[in-house]
Each structure stands twice: as structure tokens, then as C-alpha cells.
Scaffold this motif. Structure first.
Motif, mmCIF file in Angstrom:
data_model
loop_
_atom_site.group_PDB
_atom_site.id
_atom_site.type_symbol
_atom_site.label_atom_id
_atom_site.label_comp_id
_atom_site.label_asym_id
_atom_site.label_seq_id
_atom_site.Cartn_x
_atom_site.Cartn_y
_atom_site.Cartn_z
ATOM 1 N N ALA A 216 0.818 -1.217 0.000
ATOM 2 C CA ALA A 216 0.000 0.000 0.000
ATOM 3 C C ALA A 216 0.850 1.266 0.000
ATOM 4 O O ALA A 216 0.473 2.276 -0.611
ATOM 5 C CB ALA A 216 -0.934 -0.006 1.209
ATOM 6 N N ARG A 217 2.000 1.232 0.659
ATOM 7 C CA ARG A 217 2.853 2.423 0.675
ATOM 8 C C ARG A 217 3.438 2.705 -0.701
ATOM 9 O O ARG A 217 3.521 3.862 -1.127
ATOM 10 C CB ARG A 217 3.970 2.248 1.704
ATOM 11 C CG ARG A 217 3.496 2.262 3.156
ATOM 12 C CD ARG A 217 4.620 1.923 4.102
ATOM 13 N NE ARG A 217 5.124 0.566 3.866
ATOM 14 C CZ ARG A 217 6.138 0.018 4.512
ATOM 15 N NH1 ARG A 217 6.790 0.715 5.432
ATOM 16 N NH2 ARG A 217 6.511 -1.218 4.260
ATOM 17 N N LEU A 218 3.825 1.646 -1.413
ATOM 18 C CA LEU A 218 4.307 1.845 -2.774
ATOM 19 C C LEU A 218 3.187 2.338 -3.678
ATOM 20 O O LEU A 218 3.404 3.186 -4.549
ATOM 21 C CB LEU A 218 4.895 0.546 -3.318
ATOM 22 C CG LEU A 218 6.287 0.142 -2.826
ATOM 23 C CD1 LEU A 218 6.671 -1.230 -3.387
ATOM 24 C CD2 LEU A 218 7.336 1.178 -3.216
ATOM 25 N N ALA A 219 1.988 1.811 -3.484
ATOM 26 C CA ALA A 219 0.852 2.262 -4.287
ATOM 27 C C ALA A 219 0.586 3.747 -4.073
ATOM 28 O O ALA A 219 0.331 4.498 -5.030
ATOM 29 C CB ALA A 219 -0.389 1.444 -3.957
ATOM 30 N N ASP A 220 0.654 4.199 -2.821
ATOM 31 C CA ASP A 220 0.469 5.630 -2.537
ATOM 32 C C ASP A 220 1.556 6.467 -3.213
ATOM 33 O O ASP A 220 1.281 7.544 -3.749
ATOM 34 C CB ASP A 220 0.494 5.879 -1.030
ATOM 35 C CG ASP A 220 -0.763 5.373 -0.326
ATOM 36 O OD1 ASP A 220 -1.779 5.139 -1.015
ATOM 37 O OD2 ASP A 220 -0.722 5.205 0.907
ATOM 38 N N ALA A 221 2.786 5.957 -3.183
ATOM 39 C CA ALA A 221 3.891 6.680 -3.823
ATOM 40 C C ALA A 221 3.705 6.742 -5.336
ATOM 41 O O ALA A 221 3.992 7.759 -5.979
ATOM 42 C CB ALA A 221 5.220 6.020 -3.474
ATOM 43 N N LEU A 222 3.210 5.658 -5.929
ATOM 44 C CA LEU A 222 2.945 5.655 -7.366
ATOM 45 C C LEU A 222 1.904 6.716 -7.718
ATOM 46 O O LEU A 222 2.052 7.452 -8.701
ATOM 47 C CB LEU A 222 2.448 4.281 -7.807
ATOM 48 C CG LEU A 222 3.475 3.145 -7.796
ATOM 49 C CD1 LEU A 222 2.786 1.805 -7.906
ATOM 50 C CD2 LEU A 222 4.495 3.315 -8.930
ATOM 51 N N ARG A 223 0.855 6.817 -6.930
ATOM 52 C CA ARG A 223 -0.193 7.804 -7.205
ATOM 53 C C ARG A 223 0.334 9.225 -7.026
ATOM 54 O O ARG A 223 -0.028 10.134 -7.781
ATOM 55 C CB ARG A 223 -1.393 7.556 -6.302
ATOM 56 C CG ARG A 223 -2.087 6.223 -6.588
ATOM 57 C CD ARG A 223 -3.381 6.065 -5.796
ATOM 58 N NE ARG A 223 -3.923 4.731 -6.019
ATOM 59 C CZ ARG A 223 -3.762 3.710 -5.184
ATOM 60 N NH1 ARG A 223 -3.095 3.867 -4.046
ATOM 61 N NH2 ARG A 223 -4.267 2.521 -5.476
ATOM 62 N N LEU A 224 1.183 9.419 -6.038
ATOM 63 C CA LEU A 224 1.787 10.731 -5.832
ATOM 64 C C LEU A 224 2.586 11.146 -7.061
ATOM 65 O O LEU A 224 2.431 12.265 -7.580
ATOM 66 C CB LEU A 224 2.698 10.692 -4.602
ATOM 67 C CG LEU A 224 3.475 11.984 -4.308
ATOM 68 C CD1 LEU A 224 2.546 13.020 -3.690
ATOM 69 C CD2 LEU A 224 4.652 11.701 -3.367
ATOM 70 N N HIS A 225 3.427 10.263 -7.553
ATOM 71 C CA HIS A 225 4.302 10.608 -8.669
ATOM 72 C C HIS A 225 3.575 10.595 -10.009
ATOM 73 O O HIS A 225 4.094 11.131 -10.992
ATOM 74 C CB HIS A 225 5.507 9.679 -8.674
ATOM 75 C CG HIS A 225 6.404 9.886 -7.502
ATOM 76 N ND1 HIS A 225 7.134 11.033 -7.306
ATOM 77 C CD2 HIS A 225 6.667 9.093 -6.418
ATOM 78 C CE1 HIS A 225 7.822 10.949 -6.181
ATOM 79 N NE2 HIS A 225 7.550 9.785 -5.625
ATOM 80 N N ARG A 226 2.381 10.018 -10.046
ATOM 81 C CA ARG A 226 1.544 10.109 -11.245
ATOM 82 C C ARG A 226 0.943 11.502 -11.386
ATOM 83 O O ARG A 226 0.610 11.936 -12.490
ATOM 84 C CB ARG A 226 0.429 9.060 -11.143
ATOM 85 C CG ARG A 226 -0.648 9.170 -12.190
ATOM 86 C CD ARG A 226 -1.695 8.092 -12.056
ATOM 87 N NE ARG A 226 -2.536 8.223 -10.867
ATOM 88 C CZ ARG A 226 -3.520 7.374 -10.557
ATOM 89 N NH1 ARG A 226 -3.760 6.327 -11.330
ATOM 90 N NH2 ARG A 226 -4.243 7.542 -9.472
ATOM 91 N N ASN A 227 0.813 12.219 -10.290
ATOM 92 C CA ASN A 227 0.007 13.440 -10.255
ATOM 93 C C ASN A 227 0.811 14.617 -9.714
ATOM 94 O O ASN A 227 0.521 15.148 -8.648
ATOM 95 C CB ASN A 227 -1.252 13.202 -9.414
ATOM 96 C CG ASN A 227 -2.235 14.350 -9.497
ATOM 97 O OD1 ASN A 227 -2.293 15.066 -10.494
ATOM 98 N ND2 ASN A 227 -3.008 14.538 -8.443
#
Length: 407
Positions: A216-227
Motif C-alpha cells: 500500500a505504501r508503494l501504491a500511494d507513492a505511485l499515485r503521488l508521482h503520477r500526479n
């Protein structure tokens, strides 16, 4: 072997090496999205992410604008930065190396098996020895096949490396692990898996990419860097005077920049197409496997001058159907062969020019001797291969190859 293939005549006078398969329901879905309330990020984004995660048995999927963006946000989510080192096999598209490099990492190129184009355990270990130390490996499932993934996982974990699977060619591919079937994208042996939905891939969004992940922490980081590297999560706000009207009541308009980034978001239009295409993955995969089996059979008499790329022990959904040709023995250069096939209405392509030989990386790192990558590249030619092909197309290509190569 060929009985399951339909027998209509091909309607294409020219067979490209790859192409999308767009049907009426795809067009209807995109039309509905265009008539809806959202053109960019809307409800279809989350629906596509859920469908993709379920398809590959991952906990989460984060969709983005293209496969290069997916590789980049994966690199950023891992915290790669200047001073980081990443192992990348040289036989791949530029983006596998350039995405983590743009995130700050230096690239150490690994060799590959000359008959599959896949990084072997010994290639990985040799690259690690050259690197001295490394932070991650971006392992490529070239053409849709996966290679020594268990051995690469063991070596990477022993040395403390994170693993990103570049599966831009391998949606729908599976493999055996401990007697169980595992999907590429499930992340049984990796931290994240990257997919592409370019038009020549098995499933298309026009352009599109995604990263599957179980953390979940990596998923949150992916969404951060997507946007843009910005967050609207009040729990992450640090500029409290501007972020909150009063404690526990964030201002509804407020967002906060964590780290400058890019807009890699996918649109509802892309995801509308992605959803209908993903629903056809089983059918598209079955057709690609049948076409590959037909090619294998029809091209077998042309050995050893022409050989299909060697099979590995996975169950692939191939993105490409490459062959390895001894051009010197056939008395023609690759350019001549491609031109003569084109004259017969058959398109071909080369996947890929080894990235370690590209001008930018050669200037940056100097000459690296990777004989496996060089030998694979010297013989490689990708033949027409897509889910709307029929058996007569495969026969046509095989017969043209026999004529052009005088075999």
C-alpha cells in the motif's frame, strides 16, 4: 494445431508487424466516455485499475498515461535518485533504462541469452559485480516470455535489491512457482510490475500504462508521482496554517507539493477502451498462442538458417513473434530481407537495437562487451503478429520468407 483457427481469407493487402484489434464494443465504450461528465480522471480510471489488478491477481494497480510513465513512477516510488544504480538488460526498449535514469539513477547494463533475449542469472551477477553495488533491477519479460525469474529474485534479495518487472510485453503470461500457477503482474517474485497498453500490445488503451503492486505504501507513492508529486491527503499536510481552517478541518481547495513531478495521469477515455479490451484478454491470448504454434510448425523446415526465438518454461502470451536469421548464410542483409518482404506486403521490425550501444549511453558509460545482446540483435526480425490475423496470413508470411531467403 491449426484446427482452432478460423479460415477466412485475410482482408489486409499489407500485414504490419503489429496492430490493434478494435471492435464495435470498444468504439461504443469510448463514445459513451466522450458523452459522459469526465474526459480526464473520472470513475473509469478506478474501474480499470480494479479490473487489471483482478486480472493479474495483484492487490492494487495504478494506471497512468503510458508504459514509459509507468516505469518512471515505479522508479520514483522506489526512491531512486542521483547515486542510485539500476541493473537493466540491454535487449529492451529505451524506456526501461531511460525511465529510472531520468529519476536520477545510473544504469548498469546486463547481457542476455543470445537465443531468447532474456537476462540470465549469470548475466545479472556479472552486471552486479561490475556495478559494485546496486539498488534495483528492472527485469524485462521480452516478447512476452519470462526467463530466470526465480534465480534473479534470489540474487536480488541476497544483495538487497528491489525488483521491478518490465512486463510491457507480457500481459497474460503465467509461470509455475512451487507447483502453482502465477501470473506476471501478481508480484510473487517482484516488488512491482509495469505494463504498457500501446496499440501493438495485446490489449490497448491507445496509449496507456500501469503498475501493479501489493504494498500500500508503494501504491500511494505511485499515485503521488503520477500526479505532479502533490497530495490532497490531509494526513500528509505539513503547512498547517494554510491547509486547515481549524484543527481537523482541512480547507477543501488545498493541495500540497511533496516533490515536483509530472502529470502522468490516464484519462477516462483511455480507461473506457482499456476496460473493453481487458475483457477480451483471454480470447486475444488464445489467438496469439494459436498463431505462434502455427508459425512454429510452418517455420521448422527453415532451420537452422531461420529459427524462432527459443521457448522458455513459462506459458507466454506473446506480444511479438521474432525469429533469428543467419543473414550472412542466406546471402542477404537484414535491410534487403525487410525490403523484399515489404514488396510482398509483409511488414517486419527489429526488437531491439541494444540499449548499451545507443549513442547517449555509450558516451556516458563507454563500451560494454555484451556478446549475447549483440548476437541476438544481429539475427532478430519480428514477423506480423496480432490477434486479428488468420491462418492464411501465417502461411503467406512463411512462404514469403522461404522465397526471399531462398530456403
Amino acid at each position: 494445431m491449426t484446427a482452432a483457427l478460423p479460415e477466412p481469407e485475410s482482408t489486409l493487402p499489407f500485414l504490419p508487424y503489429g496492430r490493434q484489434v478494435i471492435e464495435a464494443d470498444d468504439i461504443a465504450a469510448v463514445t459513451a466516455a466522450l458523452q459522459g461528465d469526465f474526459l480526464t480522471t473520472g470513475p473509469l480510471v478506478g474501474k480499470f485499475e480494479s479490473a487489471l489488478a483482478a486480472t493479474v491477481r495483484a492487490q492494487e494497480a495504478v494506471v497512468c498515461s503510458n508504459g514509459t510513465a509507468a516505469l518512471y513512477i515505479a522508479a520514483k516510488a522506489l526512491g531512486l535518485k542521483p547515486g542510485s544504480k539500476v541493473i537493466v538488460p540491454s535487449l529492451t526498449f529505451l524506456a526501461t533504462a531511460s525511465a529510472p535514469h531520468l529519476a536520477g539513477a545510473e544504469i548498469v547494463f546486463a547481457d542476455v541469452d543470445p537465443d531468447t533475449g532474456l537476462m540470465r542469472a549469470e548475466d545479472f551477477e556479472w552486471a552486479l559485480a561490475r556495478a559494485g553495488n546496486a539498488d534495483a533491477v528492472f527485469n524485462v519479460h521480452l516478447n512476452g516470455q519470462c526467463g530466470a525469474i526465480e534465480a534473479i529474485h534470489e540474487i536480488a534479495r541476497r544483495h538487497g535489491l528491489k525488483i521491478v518487472d518490465d512486463a510491457c510485453h507480457a500481459l497474460g503470461t503465467s509461470y509455475r512457482l512451487g507447483g502453482a500457477e502465477k501470473m506476471v503482474g501478481e508480484n510473487a517474485l517482484s516488488d512491482m510490475t509495469v505494463f504498457s497498453f500501446h496499440p501493438v500490445k495485446t490489449v490497448t488503451m491507445g496509449e496507456g500504462g500501469a503498475v501493479t503492486v501489493n504494498d500500500a505504501r508503494l501504491a500511494d507513492a505511485l499515485r503521488l508521482h503520477r500526479n505532479h508529486g502533490m497530495t490532497r491527503d490531509a494526513e500528509e499536510f505539513e503547512t498547517t496554517e494554510d491547509a486547515f481552517e481549524r484543527p481537523g478541518h482541512p480547507n477543501p481547495w488545498y493541495y500540497e507539493l511533496v516533490e515536483p513531478g509530472f502529470n502522468w495521469r490516464a484519462t477516462d477515455i483511455q480507461c473506457a477502451l482499456g476496460l473493453t479490451q481487458l475483457a477480451k484478454l483471454t480470447r486475444f491470448a488464445a489467438r496469439r498462442r494459436a498463431l505462434a504454434a502455427a508459425y512454429d510448425s510452418l517455420l521448422a523446415p527453415l532451420k537452422p538458417a531461420l529459427m524462432p526465438v527459443a521457448h522458455t518454461e513459462c506459458l507466454p502470451t506473446l506480444h511479438l513473434y521474432p525469429v533469428l536469421i543467419d543473414f550472412a548464410a542466406c546471402g542477404h542483409t537484414r535491410t534487403e530481407v525487410m525490403a523484399r518482404l515489404r514488396d510482398e506486403g509483409i511488414g517486419t521490425q527489429v526488437h531491439y537495437y541494444p540499449v548499451h550501444r545507443q549513442r547517449y549511453y555509450a558516451d556516458r558509460y563507454g563500451h560494454t562487451d555484451l556478446p549475447g545482446a549483440d548476437r541476438y540483435y544481429a539475427r532478430a526480425l519480428s514477423l506480423p503478429f496480432y490477434a486479428s490475423m488468420v491462418l492464411s496470413d501465417v502461411v503467406r508470411v512463411a512462404e514469403a520468407l522461404r522465397r526471399v531467403l531462398h530456403l
